[in-house]
Design an enzyme around this catalytic site. Sequence first.
Site, PDB file in Angstrom:
ATOM      1  CB  THR A  62      54.120  43.953  41.769  1.00  0.00           C
ATOM      2  OG1 THR A  62      53.320  43.655  42.898  1.00  0.00           O
ATOM      3  CG2 THR A  62      53.802  45.313  41.247  1.00  0.00           C
ATOM      4  CB  THR A  79      58.218  42.979  42.347  1.00  0.00           C
ATOM      5  OG1 THR A  79      57.238  41.952  42.527  1.00  0.00           O
ATOM      6  CG2 THR A  79      59.507  42.332  41.885  1.00  0.00           C
ATOM      7  N   GLY A  80      57.760  42.274  45.438  1.00  0.00           N
ATOM      8  CA  GLY A  80      58.030  41.364  46.541  1.00  0.00           C
ATOM      9  C   GLY A  80      57.174  41.691  47.747  1.00  0.00           C
ATOM     10  NE  ARG A 138      49.655  43.600  51.875  1.00  0.00           N
ATOM     11  CZ  ARG A 138      50.404  43.570  50.784  1.00  0.00           C
ATOM     12  NH1 ARG A 138      49.856  43.744  49.592  1.00  0.00           N
ATOM     13  NH2 ARG A 138      51.700  43.388  50.865  1.00  0.00           N
ATOM     14  CB  VAL A 139      47.237  49.363  51.028  1.00  0.00           C
ATOM     15  CG1 VAL A 139      48.033  50.067  49.936  1.00  0.00           C
ATOM     16  CG2 VAL A 139      45.745  49.622  50.832  1.00  0.00           C
ATOM     17  N   GLY A 140      49.666  47.220  50.065  1.00  0.00           N
ATOM     18  CA  GLY A 140      51.106  46.971  50.104  1.00  0.00           C
ATOM     19  C   GLY A 140      51.900  48.203  49.722  1.00  0.00           C
ATOM     20  CG  ASP A 141      55.625  47.363  47.942  1.00  0.00           C
ATOM     21  OD1 ASP A 141      54.773  46.459  47.920  1.00  0.00           O
ATOM     22  OD2 ASP A 141      56.611  47.386  47.180  1.00  0.00           O
ATOM     23  N   GLY A 161      55.597  43.473  50.235  1.00  0.00           N
ATOM     24  CA  GLY A 161      55.429  44.905  50.457  1.00  0.00           C
ATOM     25  C   GLY A 161      55.694  45.331  51.884  1.00  0.00           C
TER      26      GLY A 161
END
Length: 308
Positions: free
Chosen positions: A161, A211-212, A188-191, A214
Amino acid sequence: MSLLLSTWSFSRPEHESAFASLAPGADPLDAAMHIANAVEADPDVDSVGYGGLPDANGGISLDALVMRSPAEHGSAIALTKVRQAAAAARLVMEKSPHRIIAGPGADDFAMQNGIPEEDLLAPAARERWEAWRHNPTQEPGKRPWDAGLGRLYRTEGGHDTVCVLAQNNQGLAGVCTTSGMPWKTPGRVGDSPIPGAGLYVHPRYGAATITGTGELVIGNCASFSVVESMRQGADPSRAIAHLLELVLAEQPVKEEDQLGVIAVTPEGHWAAGSLRPGFKYVVTDSEGTRVEVPELVIIDEPVPETAS
Ligand code: ASP
Protein backbone atom coordinates in the site's frame (compact mmCIF):
# COMPACT_ATOMS: atom_id res chain seq x y z
CA MET A 1 12.43 21.68 8.56
CA SER A 2 10.03 19.66 6.42
CA LEU A 3 9.85 15.92 5.99
CA LEU A 4 8.15 13.50 3.64
CA LEU A 5 8.04 9.72 4.20
CA SER A 6 6.33 7.06 2.12
CA THR A 7 6.20 3.29 1.88
CA TRP A 8 7.87 1.30 -0.93
CA SER A 9 10.21 2.58 -3.61
CA PHE A 10 7.44 2.90 -6.21
CA SER A 11 6.57 6.18 -4.49
CA ARG A 12 10.09 7.56 -5.08
CA PRO A 13 9.50 9.35 -8.45
CA GLU A 14 7.01 11.79 -6.94
CA HIS A 15 9.01 12.77 -3.88
CA GLU A 16 10.87 15.81 -5.17
CA SER A 17 7.81 17.51 -6.62
CA ALA A 18 5.76 16.68 -3.53
CA PHE A 19 8.49 18.03 -1.28
CA ALA A 20 8.52 21.26 -3.25
CA SER A 21 4.90 21.76 -2.16
CA LEU A 22 5.84 21.25 1.50
CA ALA A 23 7.46 24.64 2.04
CA PRO A 24 6.89 26.31 5.42
CA GLY A 25 3.29 27.51 5.56
CA ALA A 26 2.00 24.95 3.07
CA ASP A 27 -0.58 22.31 3.94
CA PRO A 28 1.28 19.03 4.59
CA LEU A 29 -1.76 17.08 3.42
CA ASP A 30 -1.34 18.52 -0.09
CA ALA A 31 2.19 17.12 -0.30
CA ALA A 32 1.07 13.70 0.95
CA MET A 33 -1.84 13.70 -1.53
CA HIS A 34 0.52 14.51 -4.39
CA ILE A 35 2.32 11.20 -3.90
CA ALA A 36 -0.86 9.19 -3.25
CA ASN A 37 -2.57 10.57 -6.37
CA ALA A 38 0.38 9.79 -8.62
CA VAL A 39 0.78 6.22 -7.37
CA GLU A 40 -2.97 5.61 -7.70
CA ALA A 41 -2.84 6.70 -11.35
CA ASP A 42 0.16 4.51 -12.23
CA PRO A 43 -1.05 1.27 -13.90
CA ASP A 44 2.32 -0.36 -13.17
CA VAL A 45 1.75 -0.28 -9.42
CA ASP A 46 -0.36 -3.38 -8.91
CA SER A 47 -1.57 -2.73 -5.38
CA VAL A 48 -2.92 0.81 -5.40
CA GLY A 49 -5.55 2.57 -7.50
CA TYR A 50 -5.68 1.86 -11.24
CA GLY A 51 -3.48 -1.17 -11.84
CA GLY A 52 -4.39 -2.78 -8.53
CA LEU A 53 -5.16 -6.50 -8.57
CA PRO A 54 -8.81 -7.48 -8.13
CA ASP A 55 -10.70 -9.72 -5.73
CA ALA A 56 -11.48 -13.41 -6.28
CA ASN A 57 -14.34 -12.52 -8.63
CA GLY A 58 -12.24 -10.12 -10.71
CA GLY A 59 -13.81 -7.04 -9.15
CA ILE A 60 -11.53 -4.31 -7.94
CA SER A 61 -12.28 -2.19 -4.89
CA LEU A 62 -10.20 0.62 -3.46
CA ASP A 63 -9.86 1.87 0.12
CA ALA A 64 -8.25 5.05 1.44
CA LEU A 65 -7.87 7.17 4.56
CA VAL A 66 -6.57 10.70 5.05
CA MET A 67 -5.90 12.09 8.50
CA ARG A 68 -4.72 15.24 10.25
CA SER A 69 -5.98 14.60 13.78
CA PRO A 70 -8.58 12.65 15.77
CA ALA A 71 -11.04 15.38 14.79
CA GLU A 72 -10.07 15.60 11.13
CA HIS A 73 -9.98 12.46 9.07
CA GLY A 74 -11.95 10.74 6.31
CA SER A 75 -12.18 7.27 4.81
CA ALA A 76 -13.63 6.04 1.53
CA ILE A 77 -14.05 2.28 1.50
CA ALA A 78 -14.82 -0.29 -1.22
CA LEU A 79 -14.84 2.16 -4.10
CA THR A 80 -15.57 0.41 -7.39
CA LYS A 81 -16.12 3.33 -9.74
CA VAL A 82 -13.48 5.96 -9.00
CA ARG A 83 -9.71 5.58 -9.17
CA GLN A 84 -8.86 8.53 -6.95
CA ALA A 85 -9.46 6.85 -3.61
CA ALA A 86 -7.34 9.24 -1.54
CA ALA A 87 -9.13 12.24 -3.04
CA ALA A 88 -12.46 10.57 -2.25
CA ALA A 89 -11.35 10.09 1.37
CA ARG A 90 -10.31 13.74 1.58
CA LEU A 91 -13.76 14.73 0.33
CA VAL A 92 -15.34 12.67 3.10
CA MET A 93 -13.20 14.58 5.60
CA GLU A 94 -13.80 18.01 4.13
CA LYS A 95 -17.29 17.90 2.66
CA SER A 96 -19.32 15.44 4.70
CA PRO A 97 -20.40 15.42 8.34
CA HIS A 98 -19.11 11.82 8.56
CA ARG A 99 -15.77 10.09 9.01
CA ILE A 100 -16.27 6.98 6.88
CA ILE A 101 -18.37 6.35 3.78
CA ALA A 102 -18.35 2.87 2.23
CA GLY A 103 -19.63 1.01 -0.80
CA PRO A 104 -21.86 2.47 -3.53
CA GLY A 105 -22.51 5.50 -1.33
CA ALA A 106 -18.79 6.26 -1.31
CA ASP A 107 -18.64 6.14 -5.12
CA ASP A 108 -21.72 8.34 -5.38
CA PHE A 109 -20.38 10.84 -2.88
CA ALA A 110 -17.04 11.08 -4.70
CA MET A 111 -18.71 11.51 -8.09
CA GLN A 112 -21.17 14.09 -6.78
CA ASN A 113 -18.14 16.05 -5.61
CA GLY A 114 -16.36 16.00 -8.92
CA ILE A 115 -14.27 12.82 -9.08
CA PRO A 116 -14.81 11.14 -12.45
CA GLU A 117 -16.14 7.62 -12.88
CA GLU A 118 -13.47 5.46 -14.51
CA ASP A 119 -12.68 1.83 -15.19
CA LEU A 120 -10.63 0.51 -12.29
CA LEU A 121 -9.29 -2.73 -13.68
CA ALA A 122 -6.18 -2.24 -15.80
CA PRO A 123 -5.64 -4.76 -18.65
CA ALA A 124 -2.52 -6.23 -17.03
CA ALA A 125 -4.37 -6.71 -13.74
CA ARG A 126 -7.22 -8.46 -15.56
CA GLU A 127 -4.73 -10.81 -17.28
CA ARG A 128 -3.13 -11.72 -13.98
CA TRP A 129 -6.54 -12.39 -12.45
CA GLU A 130 -7.44 -14.63 -15.41
CA ALA A 131 -4.23 -16.59 -14.86
CA TRP A 132 -4.90 -16.89 -11.14
CA ARG A 133 -8.51 -17.89 -11.73
CA HIS A 134 -7.43 -20.83 -13.84
CA ASN A 135 -4.90 -21.91 -11.25
CA PRO A 136 -6.13 -20.64 -7.89
CA THR A 137 -4.24 -23.33 -6.01
CA GLN A 138 -0.92 -21.67 -6.78
CA GLU A 139 1.11 -20.22 -3.95
CA PRO A 140 -1.27 -17.91 -2.10
CA GLY A 141 1.38 -15.30 -1.56
CA LYS A 142 4.93 -14.51 -0.65
CA ARG A 143 5.71 -11.23 0.90
CA PRO A 144 6.82 -8.48 -1.47
CA TRP A 145 10.53 -7.71 -1.70
CA ASP A 146 11.58 -4.19 -2.51
CA ALA A 147 14.99 -3.95 -4.19
CA GLY A 148 14.69 -0.16 -4.12
CA LEU A 149 14.22 0.13 -7.87
CA GLY A 150 10.60 1.19 -7.99
CA ARG A 151 8.96 -2.20 -8.40
CA LEU A 152 8.35 -5.10 -6.07
CA TYR A 153 9.41 -8.69 -6.58
CA ARG A 154 7.08 -11.39 -5.38
CA THR A 155 4.94 -14.30 -6.28
CA GLU A 156 1.24 -13.80 -6.89
CA GLY A 157 -0.68 -12.61 -3.92
CA GLY A 158 1.75 -10.23 -2.25
CA HIS A 159 0.23 -6.89 -1.42
CA ASP A 160 1.35 -3.46 -0.42
CA THR A 161 0.00 0.00 0.00
CA VAL A 162 1.23 3.50 -0.45
CA CYS A 163 1.23 5.23 2.92
CA VAL A 164 2.54 8.80 3.15
CA LEU A 165 3.41 10.97 6.15
CA ALA A 166 4.18 14.67 5.73
CA GLN A 167 5.48 17.08 8.36
CA ASN A 168 6.30 20.79 8.27
CA ASN A 169 5.80 23.87 10.43
CA GLN A 170 2.04 23.57 9.92
CA GLY A 171 1.91 20.11 11.47
CA LEU A 172 1.41 16.52 10.39
CA ALA A 173 -0.77 14.79 7.81
CA GLY A 174 -1.08 11.27 6.47
CA VAL A 175 -2.62 9.34 3.60
CA CYS A 176 -2.99 5.60 3.10
CA THR A 177 -4.46 4.24 -0.17
CA THR A 178 -4.71 0.67 -1.46
CA SER A 179 -6.49 -1.87 -3.62
CA GLY A 180 -6.08 -4.26 -0.71
CA MET A 181 -5.13 -7.90 -0.92
CA PRO A 182 -5.16 -9.50 -4.38
CA TRP A 183 -7.74 -12.24 -4.86
CA LYS A 184 -9.41 -11.23 -1.60
CA THR A 185 -12.86 -12.41 -0.67
CA PRO A 186 -15.22 -9.87 -2.28
CA GLY A 187 -16.17 -7.35 0.38
CA ARG A 188 -12.96 -7.76 2.39
CA VAL A 189 -11.67 -4.52 3.90
CA GLY A 190 -8.14 -4.33 5.29
CA ASP A 191 -6.48 -1.99 7.72
CA SER A 192 -5.64 0.85 5.35
CA PRO A 193 -8.88 2.88 5.57
CA ILE A 194 -9.41 2.23 9.29
CA PRO A 195 -8.26 5.12 11.51
CA GLY A 196 -5.81 3.80 14.11
CA ALA A 197 -5.13 0.65 12.08
CA GLY A 198 -3.41 1.55 8.77
CA LEU A 199 -2.83 5.20 9.72
CA TYR A 200 -3.08 7.43 12.75
CA VAL A 201 -2.12 11.08 13.12
CA HIS A 202 -2.14 13.11 16.30
CA PRO A 203 -0.89 16.68 16.00
CA ARG A 204 0.76 16.64 19.44
CA TYR A 205 2.15 13.09 19.65
CA GLY A 206 3.03 12.04 16.11
CA ALA A 207 1.91 9.94 13.18
CA ALA A 208 2.33 6.32 12.14
CA THR A 209 1.27 4.30 9.13
CA ILE A 210 1.57 0.68 8.09
CA THR A 211 1.69 -1.47 4.97
CA GLY A 212 1.40 -5.23 4.88
CA THR A 213 -1.03 -7.90 5.98
CA GLY A 214 -3.99 -5.86 7.15
CA GLU A 215 -5.38 -8.79 9.12
CA LEU A 216 -2.38 -8.48 11.48
CA VAL A 217 -2.82 -4.73 11.89
CA ILE A 218 -6.46 -4.26 12.76
CA GLY A 219 -6.65 -6.24 16.01
CA ASN A 220 -3.71 -4.45 17.58
CA CYS A 221 -4.94 -1.00 16.47
CA ALA A 222 -1.41 -0.84 15.19
CA SER A 223 -0.91 2.77 14.06
CA PHE A 224 -2.70 4.07 17.12
CA SER A 225 -0.53 1.84 19.28
CA VAL A 226 2.65 3.32 17.80
CA VAL A 227 1.46 6.88 18.37
CA GLU A 228 0.26 5.99 21.86
CA SER A 229 3.73 4.67 22.70
CA MET A 230 5.19 7.95 21.47
CA ARG A 231 2.70 9.82 23.64
CA GLN A 232 4.05 7.87 26.58
CA GLY A 233 7.59 8.94 25.74
CA ALA A 234 8.97 6.27 23.41
CA ASP A 235 10.96 7.47 20.42
CA PRO A 236 9.56 6.38 17.01
CA SER A 237 11.95 3.46 16.71
CA ARG A 238 11.08 2.06 20.14
CA ALA A 239 7.38 2.63 19.48
CA ILE A 240 7.55 0.63 16.23
CA ALA A 241 9.57 -2.14 17.88
CA HIS A 242 6.99 -2.41 20.65
CA LEU A 243 4.18 -2.76 18.09
CA LEU A 244 5.93 -5.38 15.98
CA GLU A 245 6.87 -7.41 19.06
CA LEU A 246 3.26 -7.22 20.21
CA VAL A 247 1.94 -8.48 16.88
CA LEU A 248 4.41 -11.37 16.90
CA ALA A 249 3.48 -12.29 20.45
CA GLU A 250 -0.26 -12.06 20.00
CA GLN A 251 -1.08 -13.18 16.47
CA PRO A 252 -0.37 -16.15 14.23
CA VAL A 253 2.15 -14.75 11.73
CA LYS A 254 2.52 -16.72 8.50
CA GLU A 255 5.58 -17.00 6.31
CA GLU A 256 4.11 -14.71 3.67
CA ASP A 257 3.16 -11.99 6.13
CA GLN A 258 5.00 -8.71 6.14
CA LEU A 259 4.47 -5.43 7.95
CA GLY A 260 6.29 -2.19 7.17
CA VAL A 261 5.84 0.70 9.57
CA ILE A 262 6.92 4.35 9.40
CA ALA A 263 6.44 6.87 12.19
CA VAL A 264 7.30 10.51 12.81
CA THR A 265 7.09 12.93 15.73
CA PRO A 266 5.61 16.42 15.35
CA GLU A 267 9.21 17.70 15.38
CA GLY A 268 10.17 15.52 12.41
CA HIS A 269 12.12 12.70 14.10
CA TRP A 270 11.28 9.53 12.22
CA ALA A 271 11.93 5.81 12.21
CA ALA A 272 10.90 2.77 10.21
CA GLY A 273 10.67 -0.91 10.97
CA SER A 274 9.44 -4.13 9.45
CA LEU A 275 8.54 -7.62 10.47
CA ARG A 276 10.89 -9.14 7.90
CA PRO A 277 13.57 -8.00 5.44
CA GLY A 278 12.32 -6.68 2.11
CA PHE A 279 10.50 -3.52 3.11
CA LYS A 280 11.82 -0.16 1.95
CA TYR A 281 10.62 3.38 2.38
CA VAL A 282 11.39 6.75 0.84
CA VAL A 283 12.40 9.84 2.75
CA THR A 284 12.85 13.43 1.61
CA ASP A 285 14.21 16.14 3.88
CA SER A 286 16.65 19.02 3.52
CA GLU A 287 19.35 16.48 2.59
CA GLY A 288 17.44 15.19 -0.42
CA THR A 289 15.50 12.05 -1.34
CA ARG A 290 16.64 8.51 -0.75
CA VAL A 291 15.21 5.01 -0.60
CA GLU A 292 15.99 3.57 2.83
CA VAL A 293 16.07 0.15 4.48
CA PRO A 294 14.41 0.23 7.92
CA GLU A 295 16.87 0.16 10.78
CA LEU A 296 14.65 -2.25 12.66
CA VAL A 297 13.81 -5.71 11.24
CA ILE A 298 12.27 -8.05 13.79
CA ILE A 299 12.64 -11.42 12.05
CA ASP A 300 16.07 -11.93 10.53
CA GLU A 301 15.70 -13.95 7.32
CA PRO A 302 17.58 -14.42 4.05
CA VAL A 303 16.45 -12.81 0.80
CA PRO A 304 13.64 -14.93 -0.71
CA GLU A 305 14.49 -16.58 -4.03
CA THR A 306 11.72 -14.67 -5.77
CA ALA A 307 13.49 -11.42 -4.93
CA SER A 308 16.64 -12.16 -6.88
N1 ASP B 1 -2.54 -3.26 4.30
C1 ASP B 1 -3.20 -3.46 3.06
C2 ASP B 1 -4.39 -4.35 3.25
O1 ASP B 1 -4.30 -5.29 4.03
C3 ASP B 1 -2.37 -4.01 1.99
C4 ASP B 1 -0.90 -3.76 2.13
O2 ASP B 1 -0.46 -2.74 2.61
O3 ASP B 1 -0.14 -4.62 1.71
O4 ASP B 1 -5.38 -4.15 2.59
